[in-house]
Design an enzyme around this catalytic site. Structure first.
Site, short mmCIF file in Angstrom:
data_model
loop_
_atom_site.label_atom_id
_atom_site.label_comp_id
_atom_site.label_asym_id
_atom_site.label_seq_id
_atom_site.Cartn_x
_atom_site.Cartn_y
_atom_site.Cartn_z
NE ARG A 1 -2.17 -1.59 3.52
CZ ARG A 1 -2.71 -1.72 4.72
NH1 ARG A 1 -3.94 -1.32 4.92
NH2 ARG A 1 -2.04 -2.23 5.73
CE LYS B 1 1.55 -17.96 14.64
NZ LYS B 1 2.52 -17.04 15.24
CG ASP C 1 3.86 -23.81 12.33
OD1 ASP C 1 5.04 -23.50 12.62
OD2 ASP C 1 3.02 -24.06 13.20
CG HIS C 2 8.53 -19.72 11.40
ND1 HIS C 2 7.56 -19.15 12.19
CD2 HIS C 2 9.66 -19.70 12.13
CE1 HIS C 2 8.10 -18.81 13.34
NE2 HIS C 2 9.37 -19.12 13.34
CE LYS D 1 12.07 -22.40 14.30
NZ LYS D 1 12.95 -21.25 14.44
CD GLU E 1 9.62 -16.17 21.30
OE1 GLU E 1 10.07 -15.58 20.31
OE2 GLU E 1 8.42 -16.16 21.60
CG ASP F 1 2.39 -15.49 18.96
OD1 ASP F 1 2.19 -15.22 17.76
OD2 ASP F 1 3.48 -15.30 19.53
CG HIS G 1 5.20 -21.90 16.13
ND1 HIS G 1 4.94 -21.91 14.78
CD2 HIS G 1 5.38 -20.59 16.44
CE1 HIS G 1 4.97 -20.66 14.31
NE2 HIS G 1 5.23 -19.85 15.31
#
Ligand code: BG6
Length: 485
Positions: free
Chosen positions: A48, A146, A175-176, A180, A214, A233, A238
């Site tokens: 945008r 997501k 789903d990253h 991995k 994290e 989240d 995950h």
């Protein structure tokens, strides 16, 4: 230069967003550099932001320098930039898609990857406009980032909108975590090693732990995060995916539906939590001010909505009601502002049935397989061994058998490189099928609803700690402890 793979148009909706700059563009850069994406392929940023082509190129360049650091090559960028195009579109205004139509129809038969890195509230508009402008062909695919909803109902609405214009086999729900390398290695470990086949069940495994912690807080994402929280989240997607790969039956091949059929069976075998289970087997918590890596940091609510009931930490016991896992609890937890960035899966084996070592008996610890995803990917099998040398009795110690498969590669590809390459190759194995997403929501919804009824009251933990003490009690009441205790 010859390319290893097919030519495609990669259309990046939301291409000036944080994820696009941090992960997607660097992944495309590497794929192009490594010749997985041919020079003729075009990367069309749809945004945008009303800027000129030259401004777009210099913006992409600066961001690549920032995120690729030493991997950025000025010389290669001269070539890469020729693949970059910009189209300015208001996602919800159908008529603004005309320029995209002109560009895409320069190559009407070319494969198209539409990557929707926008808020899901635009997914319906974007797909509808692509359809109105006849830009969805048989060789088009759509990638959905997501969050795919906040619960089963809202997820169904989003998916239904997209399914109006794309077939299920054209939809790639990302789903990253599945991209991995170590996560994919779970399948290699389980299904390419006979050694684990007889051990991978309730006869030999005591319990399994999955931790994704994290050290970062919610940073500048408070607005988004406060709507979702740790359960939506991280856990619903995950951690559920990790759990499925650990718990699933052997698929008959790596073909997408064979793998996804097995994952969905695991999700369907989850024991539904009663209100009593939610009270005793789930923990939700928010972080309070503390310190992270030696620096004082504010609490989750400091300076924000004081009434927020959004959890920044969640832990729970999951039971899988099937033959393989009967009586083997899975303890899972994820939190922000924890002491370390640490993601690991621990397969804790049962103790030996009888010890012959007399006094040395105390030093015998049960075997475990520790699969670390972050910060450094590794797989370690903890075994008992004799301490070498003479002594009056045999002395034992635990040793680590390390399976380090990264030692001989120069650069470890990011999860997004794997996943984008798979979309380009039309391989959906590492993407979530609709029924997987729905089963995961069904299970998560029960807990989220229980929490909103305050069945399990909000707990607190200090930023930079191991999380709330209630999470320690969650596993301690079953006579077990977390791997980091
Ligand atoms: C994202 C979440 O999906 O995963 C973030 O939205 C989280 O909140 C991130 O920080 C973690 O990903 P990784 O790969 O850094 O563990």
């Amino acid at each position: 230069m010859s390319s290893k793979f097919k030519v495609c148009d990669f259309i990046l909706f939301g291409g000036h967003g944080d994820l696009a700059f941090r992960k997607l563009m660097p992944a495309l850069y590497h794929l192009s550099f490594d010749e997985y994406l041919s020079d003729e392929s075009r990367i069309i940023t749809v945004s945008r932001k009303n800027i000129s082509h030259d401004e777009h190129i210099s913006l992409v360049k600066n961001k690549l320098i920032e995120f690729l650091q030493d991997d950025f090559s000025e010389e290669f960028f001269e070539r890469f930039q020729q693949q970059l195009l910009l189209v300015v579109i208001d996602f919800s205004d159908n008529k603004t898609y005309s320029q995209l139509e002109v560009i895409l129809n320069e190559f009407p038969l070319r494969e198209r990857v539409n990557y929707l890195s926008t808020s899901p509230s635009f997914f319906g508009n974007i797909c509808e406009s692509l359809s109105n402008w006849k830009l969805i062909t048989e060789v088009s695919r759509v990638v959905l980032e997501k969050p795919l909803g906040k619960d089963l109902e809202s997820s169904r609405i989003i998916n239904k909108k997209v399914l109006k214009y794309f077939n299920e086999n054209q939809i790639y729900r990302i789903d990253h975590y599945l991209g991995k390398d170590t996560v994919q290695n779970i399948m290699a470990l389980r299904f390419a090693n006979r050694l684990f086949v007889p051990l991978w069940n309730s006869n030999h495994i005591d319990h399994i732990q999955i931790t994704v912690s994290e050290s970062v807080g919610v940073e500048n994402r408070w607005g988004y995060y406060n709507e979702y929280g740790a359960m939506r989240d991280m856990i619903q997607n995950h951690l559920m995916q990790l759990l499925c790969l650990i718990a699933m039956e052997p698929p008959c091949s790596l073909e997408a539906n064979s793998v996804r059929d097995e994952k969905v069976k695991v999700l369907r075998s989850f024991r539904t939590l009663s209100p009593e289970d939610i009270k005793s087997n789930t923990v939700r918590a928010q972080y309070k001010a503390g310190s992270s890596e030696g620096v004082s940091v504010p609490g989750y609510l400091d300076g924000n909505d004081k009434d927020s009931q959004t959890e920044t930490f969640a832990a729970m016991r999951v039971d899988i009601d099937n033959w393989r896992w009967n009586g083997v609890p899975f303890y899972i937890r994820s939190g922000k502002r924890m002491q370390n960035r640490n993601s690991e899966i621990v397969i804790q084996f049962k103790s030996i049935p009888h010890s012959i070592f007399g006094k040395s008996d105390d030093s015998i610890t049960s075997n475990k397989l520790v699969i670390t995803l972050q910060p450094n990917e590794s797989i370690e099998l903890k075994l008992m061994n004799k301490i070498p040398g003479l002594s009056d009795t045999m002395k034992l110690q635990q040793v680590d058998l390390e399976l380090n498969s990264h030692s001989n590669i120069s650069r470890k590809p990011d999860a997004y490189e794997r996943l984008i390459l798979d979309v380009i190759l039309s391989n959906p194995t590492l993407f979530m099928r609709l029924d997987e997403v729905e089963e995961a929501w069904k299970w998560a919804d029960t807990i989220i609803e229980g929490w909103s009824d305050n069945i399990s009251p909000m707990k607190h933990y200090t930023a930079g700690s191991h999380g709330p003490s209630a999470a320690v009690q969650l596993i301690a009441k079953d006579g077990r402890s977390w791997n980091d205790e």
